[in-house]
Motif scaffolding. Structure first.
Motif, short mmCIF file in Angstrom:
data_model
loop_
_atom_site.label_atom_id
_atom_site.label_comp_id
_atom_site.label_asym_id
_atom_site.label_seq_id
_atom_site.Cartn_x
_atom_site.Cartn_y
_atom_site.Cartn_z
N THR A 1 2.19 15.68 -7.01
CA THR A 1 1.55 14.53 -6.38
C THR A 1 2.40 13.28 -6.59
N ARG A 2 2.50 12.48 -5.53
CA ARG A 2 3.14 11.17 -5.64
C ARG A 2 2.02 10.12 -5.61
N LYS A 3 1.92 9.35 -6.69
CA LYS A 3 0.97 8.25 -6.77
C LYS A 3 1.73 7.01 -7.18
N SER A 4 1.79 6.07 -6.28
CA SER A 4 2.48 4.82 -6.55
C SER A 4 3.91 5.11 -6.99
N ASP A 5 4.27 4.74 -8.22
CA ASP A 5 5.66 4.88 -8.67
C ASP A 5 5.83 6.04 -9.64
N LYS A 6 4.94 7.05 -9.57
CA LYS A 6 5.04 8.19 -10.47
C LYS A 6 4.91 9.50 -9.71
N ILE A 7 5.54 10.54 -10.29
CA ILE A 7 5.42 11.90 -9.79
C ILE A 7 4.63 12.71 -10.82
N TYR A 8 3.62 13.44 -10.36
CA TYR A 8 2.79 14.28 -11.21
C TYR A 8 3.01 15.73 -10.80
N ILE A 9 3.42 16.56 -11.75
CA ILE A 9 3.66 17.98 -11.47
C ILE A 9 2.84 18.81 -12.45
N SER A 10 2.11 19.79 -11.95
CA SER A 10 1.33 20.67 -12.82
C SER A 10 1.33 22.08 -12.24
N TYR A 11 1.33 23.08 -13.12
CA TYR A 11 1.26 24.48 -12.72
C TYR A 11 1.07 25.32 -13.97
N GLY A 12 0.80 26.60 -13.78
CA GLY A 12 0.77 27.52 -14.90
C GLY A 12 -0.49 28.36 -14.97
N ASN B 1 0.85 -1.19 0.00
CA ASN B 1 0.00 0.00 0.00
C ASN B 1 0.88 1.24 0.00
N ILE B 2 0.67 2.12 -0.97
CA ILE B 2 1.46 3.33 -1.08
C ILE B 2 0.54 4.52 -0.89
N THR B 3 0.87 5.41 0.03
CA THR B 3 0.03 6.56 0.32
C THR B 3 0.18 7.62 -0.75
N GLU B 4 -0.93 8.09 -1.26
CA GLU B 4 -0.92 9.19 -2.22
C GLU B 4 -0.78 10.50 -1.47
N THR B 5 0.16 11.33 -1.89
CA THR B 5 0.40 12.61 -1.23
C THR B 5 0.40 13.72 -2.26
N THR B 6 -0.25 14.82 -1.95
CA THR B 6 -0.30 15.97 -2.84
C THR B 6 0.17 17.21 -2.10
N VAL B 7 1.03 17.98 -2.75
CA VAL B 7 1.50 19.26 -2.20
C VAL B 7 1.07 20.36 -3.15
N THR B 8 0.45 21.39 -2.62
CA THR B 8 0.03 22.53 -3.43
C THR B 8 0.63 23.81 -2.86
N ILE C 1 12.42 18.76 3.91
CA ILE C 1 12.63 17.36 4.35
C ILE C 1 11.28 16.68 4.60
N GLU C 2 10.36 17.40 5.21
CA GLU C 2 9.04 16.82 5.50
C GLU C 2 8.32 16.43 4.20
N LYS C 3 8.34 17.32 3.22
CA LYS C 3 7.64 17.04 1.96
C LYS C 3 8.37 15.98 1.14
N MET C 4 9.70 15.98 1.21
CA MET C 4 10.46 14.94 0.50
C MET C 4 10.15 13.56 1.08
N GLN C 5 9.96 13.47 2.38
CA GLN C 5 9.61 12.19 3.01
C GLN C 5 8.27 11.69 2.48
N LYS C 6 7.37 12.61 2.17
CA LYS C 6 6.06 12.24 1.67
C LYS C 6 6.08 11.94 0.17
N LEU C 7 6.80 12.79 -0.59
CA LEU C 7 6.73 12.73 -2.05
C LEU C 7 7.82 11.87 -2.67
N LEU C 8 9.02 11.97 -2.17
CA LEU C 8 10.15 11.27 -2.79
C LEU C 8 11.08 10.75 -1.70
#
Length: 523
Positions: A288-299, A201-208, A360-367
């Motif tokens: 966002t970190r979902k399973s084995d992928k990183i999703y980045i969006s902005y603009g 089980n991999i926790t999905e984490t999103t940072v905005t 460091i806190e966000k890296m622990q969650k995302l990567l």
């Protein structure tokens, strides 16, 4: 898994995008020419018909060239087909010669989507594909323009094929590509997603980022040179306009005043935009970190969407401008083939400027794969390295002294200004070398290597040994006596991110580093 072999074209708007740059360039050249001709017309009103005839001939030639170029772009669009065949993407061009480009999907590093203002209006987007290749690391391998729905289908299909060895369906990959918006805040955690490949089980984490985050990011990203250029440009434009008004406005000099003011204002406005763009560039920033992928969006003016398999991330870079270094704020970027390889996408951030604890806190969650490496304590260079740093300082000092003597012999006056320039040059050299000595550092353990460099700002790169292509080391006579070695580590990335300088390290640390690297290569 089943794939379609149906051929399809780019959206026809690609013709406008490809041709638009050429068209704007031609218009700028013609406008400059017309401005010069207008000055002559003002001087010689009696030859108005002759001048108008010349302008008409030039416009006619431009129209013919425009139609030829437009026809070529339309033909190029009509004769280019894209298809997914088995485990490959095939792009077939049938213009003057038939050209077939085949890209193995398993080698694709990422599939990124972006939308400029025109594409937002038309409901299309640009699809960019990059592969893990040194030869194409500085350029996007493939660019397509598709309707947004088709682009999402294309990306879903490519990632489904990439995941097919793990028995994951295309529907699952597409579901993971859904856009999850969050309200302002640091991050959001949702229910775990089952990774069917390893049963964990991999926790999905999103940072905005909220408005406050973007404003502070813009502050810490300010370029001092851009600020000075902006002030100088705007000041110059105002000065030029005022001096023109004081001298008096006439038909002969009005165009010269306007053109001079426009040039100065353009320089200032460009520098201002370079300063403030980071305030708005990352509108609705989300990673966002979902399973084995990183999703980045902005603009805002240009929407960007990255999808990066974690296994394709070759390193992490933590950067600080001089302002950020003073206030101890850090931004994080990913090293990956395709991240920011185009000029308009430089600095494709992973985390915006924030405190070290927040990073460091966000890296622990995302990567978390790189979070532990970022905790490594950096070791500064030995004090004896100062002697090595002194060698280029002496060389520069001699060169500046010789230049000072030549300048005095040739000019024969203004000795005070020449001496001042020479002293300033020496101070710059000393500051650069001293700043580099204080900033350069390294750290390594059995899994990771970290190197730091800079003068006013700072850049620290964290790498895992399996992602390092190779090392190179060198040691001159003085370094050999001091028992220190410097070198470079090479990653698979664009030219700006592929080579990372290793500071002067003790010989025993280099041997330890080699041992760690070779063990990981064997494994």
């Amino acid at each position: 898994m089943e794939t379609t072999e149906t051929k399809f074209r780019n959206h026809i708007s690609i013709v406008i995008e490809r041709f638009g740059t050429i068209f704007i360039g031609i218009v700028i050249v013609l406008a400059g020419s017309a401005l010069d001709d207008l000055k002559e017309i003002v001087k010689h009103m009696d030859n108005l018909k002759e001048y108008l005839a010349d302008e008409f001939a030039g416009a006619s030639l431009f129209l013919v060239l425009f139609l030829i170029a437009l026809f070529w772009q339309l033909r190029r669009w009509a004769k280019t087909y894209i298809s997914i065949q088995g485990q490959a993407i095939v792009i077939e061009k049938n213009t003057w010669n038939r050209k077939v480009q085949t890209i193995g999907i398993k080698h694709i590093s990422n599939v990124n989507l972006s939308q400029n203002i025109l594409e937002m209006m038309l409901g299309t987007c640009t699809v960019k594909l990059d592969t893990d290749s040194f030869s194409t690391a500085d350029d996007t391998d493939v660019k397509l323009v598709l309707k947004k729905e088709k682009a999402e289908w294309f990306r879903q299909t490519v990632f489904a094929i990439m995941e097919s060895e793990g028995n994951r369906s295309g529907a699952e990959v597409y579901a993971q590509d859904a856009n999850h918006q969050t309200e302002s805040g640091a991050y959001k955690e949702t229910a775990g997603i089952t990774d069917e490949e390893n049963g964990k089980n991999i926790t999905e984490t999103t940072v905005t980022a909220n408005v406050n985050d973007m404003i502070w990011h813009g502050v810490f990203a300010i370029n001092l040179f851009a600020v000075l250029l902006a002030v100088g440009g705007i000041g110059g434009s105002v000065s030029k306009l005022l001096s023109g008004i004081q001298e008096g406005i006439s038909g002969q000099n009005i165009l010269e005043i306007i053109s001079g003011w426009a040039v100065a204002f353009f320089i200032g406005a460009t520098a201002v935009w370079d300063t403030v763009k980071d305030f708005i560039k990352y509108y609705q920033y989300q990673v966002t970190r979902k399973s084995d992928k990183i999703y980045i969006s902005y603009g805002l003016l240009k929407k960007v969407s990255y999808v990066i398999p974690v296994k394709r991330i070759h390193g992490v870079t933590v950067r600080q401008t001089w302002i950020a270094r003073i206030f101890k704020r850090y931004r994080v970027e990913l090293i990956n083939v395709g991240m920011g390889d185009d000029d308009e996408e430089k600095d494709a951030f992973f985390l915006l400027y924030q405190s070290h604890a927040d990073v460091i806190e966000k890296m622990q969650k995302l990567l978390p794969e790189f979070a532990e490496a970022m905790k490594l304590p950096l070791q500064r260079q030995k004090k004896s390295v100062i002697f090595l740093k002194a060698i280029p300082a002496v060389i520069w000092a001699v060169a500046l002294f010789v230049a000072d003597r030549f300048a005095k012999e040739i000019i024969g006056s203004h000795f005070l200004w020449i001496n001042l320039a020479c002293v300033c040059g020496w101070l710059v050299v000393l500051v650069m070398l001293a700043g580099g000595y204080v900033t350069d550092a390294f750290a390594c353990d059995k899994k990771s290597l970290a190197v730091s460099s800079g003068v006013f700002g700072r850049e620290t790169t964290y790498m895992h040994y399996p992602q390092i292509q190779y090392f190179s080391f060198n040691q001159n006579i003085v370094a050999k006596k001091l028992r220190v070695v410097k070198g470079n580590a090479y990653l698979l990335a664009s030219a700006s991110d592929s080579r990372h300088d290793l500071p002067y390290m003790p010989e025993e640390a280099v041997e330890e580093l080699k041992e760690y690297f070779l063990k990981k290569m064997v494994l």
